[in-house]
Design a protein around this motif. Sequence first.
Motif, PDB file in Angstrom:
ATOM      1  N   HIS A   1     -34.287 -21.054 -33.287  1.00 29.15           N
ATOM      2  CA  HIS A   1     -34.235 -21.218 -31.838  1.00 29.15           C
ATOM      3  C   HIS A   1     -34.833 -20.014 -31.122  1.00 29.15           C
ATOM      4  CE1 HIS A   1     -31.929 -24.735 -32.618  1.00 29.15           C
ATOM      5  NE2 HIS A   1     -30.877 -24.082 -33.070  1.00 29.15           N
TER       6      HIS A   1
ATOM      7  N   TRP B   1     -30.402 -21.872 -36.875  1.00 33.98           N
ATOM      8  CA  TRP B   1     -30.286 -23.245 -36.375  1.00 33.98           C
ATOM      9  C   TRP B   1     -28.829 -23.634 -36.182  1.00 33.98           C
ATOM     10  CZ3 TRP B   1     -30.325 -27.908 -40.010  1.00 33.98           C
ATOM     11  CH2 TRP B   1     -30.475 -29.105 -39.305  1.00 33.98           C
ATOM     12  N   ASP B   2     -28.563 -24.244 -35.055  1.00 26.71           N
ATOM     13  CA  ASP B   2     -27.203 -24.694 -34.752  1.00 26.71           C
ATOM     14  C   ASP B   2     -26.883 -26.054 -35.363  1.00 26.71           C
ATOM     15  OD1 ASP B   2     -28.685 -26.408 -33.127  1.00 26.71           O
ATOM     16  OD2 ASP B   2     -27.822 -25.684 -31.247  1.00 26.71           O
TER      17      ASP B   2
ATOM     18  N   LYS C   1     -28.261 -28.939 -34.714  1.00 30.28           N
ATOM     19  CA  LYS C   1     -28.479 -30.069 -33.804  1.00 30.28           C
ATOM     20  C   LYS C   1     -29.932 -30.547 -33.870  1.00 30.28           C
ATOM     21  CE  LYS C   1     -24.723 -28.667 -30.846  1.00 30.28           C
ATOM     22  NZ  LYS C   1     -24.328 -28.106 -29.567  1.00 30.28           N
ATOM     23  N   PRO C   2     -30.171 -31.798 -33.431  1.00 26.98           N
ATOM     24  CA  PRO C   2     -31.540 -32.333 -33.441  1.00 26.98           C
ATOM     25  C   PRO C   2     -32.488 -31.489 -32.576  1.00 26.98           C
ATOM     26  CG  PRO C   2     -29.948 -34.078 -33.016  1.00 26.98           C
ATOM     27  CD  PRO C   2     -29.198 -32.784 -32.950  1.00 26.98           C
TER      28      PRO C   2
ATOM     29  N   ARG D   1     -35.146 -30.520 -29.771  1.00 19.03           N
ATOM     30  CA  ARG D   1     -35.261 -30.912 -28.360  1.00 19.03           C
ATOM     31  C   ARG D   1     -36.662 -31.407 -28.022  1.00 19.03           C
ATOM     32  NH1 ARG D   1     -31.814 -25.976 -25.632  1.00 19.03           N
ATOM     33  NH2 ARG D   1     -29.784 -26.666 -26.421  1.00 19.03           N
TER      34      ARG D   1
ATOM     35  N   ALA E   1     -35.159 -28.309 -36.129  1.00 14.77           N
ATOM     36  CA  ALA E   1     -34.670 -29.402 -36.979  1.00 14.77           C
ATOM     37  C   ALA E   1     -35.817 -30.086 -37.714  1.00 14.77           C
ATOM     38  CB  ALA E   1     -33.891 -30.412 -36.147  1.00 14.77           C
TER      39      ALA E   1
ATOM     40  N   ASP F   1     -22.139 -22.172 -29.502  1.00  8.43           N
ATOM     41  CA  ASP F   1     -22.988 -23.251 -29.001  1.00  8.43           C
ATOM     42  C   ASP F   1     -24.136 -22.675 -28.196  1.00  8.43           C
ATOM     43  OD1 ASP F   1     -21.493 -25.450 -30.004  1.00  8.43           O
ATOM     44  OD2 ASP F   1     -20.050 -25.193 -28.371  1.00  8.43           O
TER      45      ASP F   1
END
Length: 157
Positions: free
Chosen positions: A9, A122-123, A125-126, A128, A134, A156
Amino acid sequence: MTRVGITGHQQIPADAIPYIRQQIRITLAELRPPVEGFSSLADGADQLFARILLELGGRLHAVIPSENYESTFDDSSLAQYRKLREEASGIEQLPFEEPDEAAYDAAGRRVVENSDILLAVWDGKPARGRGGTADAVAYARAQHIRVLVIWPAGVDR
């Protein structure tokens, strides 16, 4: 030689940065030298990784997604991008005119294709948009590249 790629991210919560920095440092320090790192030098995870890699004596290879890539940076991250690019042992410029989702996706794939291990800040999640973290993780897993996810529990974005 161990080849390590980074995906991650750009926007990382401030409270997550010390954990991420520490985990990148530990992971790289445990690898068998020499270590070659592959990064697009984006703000956030890519630049954290690149700085630590160079501090530990690794070789940096930049995968630049497109022409005009510099237009995606703010002033402080642009200065860091330029410094890291100058310190890179190798630079691969992809043949895209503008920085867009197709260019980012192609750069993520090139990082994976050059790596034995992919570090993913990476958290979970898909993505963006096409070419997000991802997508790089999914591509690496499909290519049977080892993926190490770094993200602090309970944080988060």
